[in-house]
Design a protein around this motif. Sequence first.
Motif, PDB file in Angstrom:
ATOM      1  N   SER A 121       0.656  -1.444  -0.056  1.00 58.05           N
ATOM      2  CA  SER A 121       0.505  -0.008  -0.086  1.00 58.05           C
ATOM      3  C   SER A 121       0.703   1.604  -0.151  1.00 58.05           C
ATOM      4  N   ASP A 137      -4.146   0.213  -2.846  1.00 55.09           N
ATOM      5  CA  ASP A 137      -5.063   0.717  -2.098  1.00 55.09           C
ATOM      6  C   ASP A 137      -5.029  -0.707  -1.143  1.00 55.09           C
ATOM      7  N   ASP A 138      -5.914  -0.250   0.372  1.00 60.74           N
ATOM      8  CA  ASP A 138      -5.963  -1.751   1.267  1.00 60.74           C
ATOM      9  C   ASP A 138      -5.412  -3.117   0.827  1.00 60.74           C
TER      10      ASP A 138
END
Length: 240
Positions: free
Chosen positions: A16, A45-46
Amino acid sequence: MKKILFVAAMLLGTVSYVNAQTNIQEMYDFQRGHLTTTIEGFYADDWGSTFFFNDIYHPTDGGAIAPTGYYTEIARALNFWKNTSLADFSLHVEWNGGEFANNAWLFGVEYFLHSADFRNTFTFELMYKNIQKAEDNVPLQFTFVWGMKDIFNVKGLSFSGFLDIWGEKTNWGSETTDWVILSEPQIWYNIGQHFGCPNLNVGGEIELSYGFAGGWHSGADFPKNKDFSVAPCLGIKWVF
């Protein structure tokens, strides 16, 4: 003309902390005698990361330099276990296709490696590949993606690319090939750093292929490549 990935010059890993990046490239293909515009992006992203690129071809048939075809790849890496001992492994799903290319779905796993400072990154992928309207004896694809920054201790000089090997039965008249090999190493230099424009890069790539049916177009600008083929390209890249 896959960019790696970033073809290419961007990470296909799932961490991330990699910054999102979008770039546009304009390449002149000396073998086919035409321009190719490429837009590619990488976004983390996460839950993992997304990578895509779109090639737009500008053949010179009839004297007009206009877009007449495209090819797109979209890949998604899924990683919900970044804080475990399996953090370097991710699930991978991908779609490939275009105006003159068969659609293909790929599913598999990838393994991400990097140097301590993340200047050198490597991703290995093993995927099941289903190609629409195509035969294959072994429906698998192996992909290796790399990115190296400031090579030879030269600030702004990068080396990146990918290697794809997949099973696809292709007929070449009386002969048949069962495997396709495609690699596109790229080298870029951030020339803009010298005059206050760090977005601008100059460089190019060499398309190395075997058994690759790159001749989707009927004209002479797009020869099919049953045997080993080398196609050099030069161009510019703008990083947003």
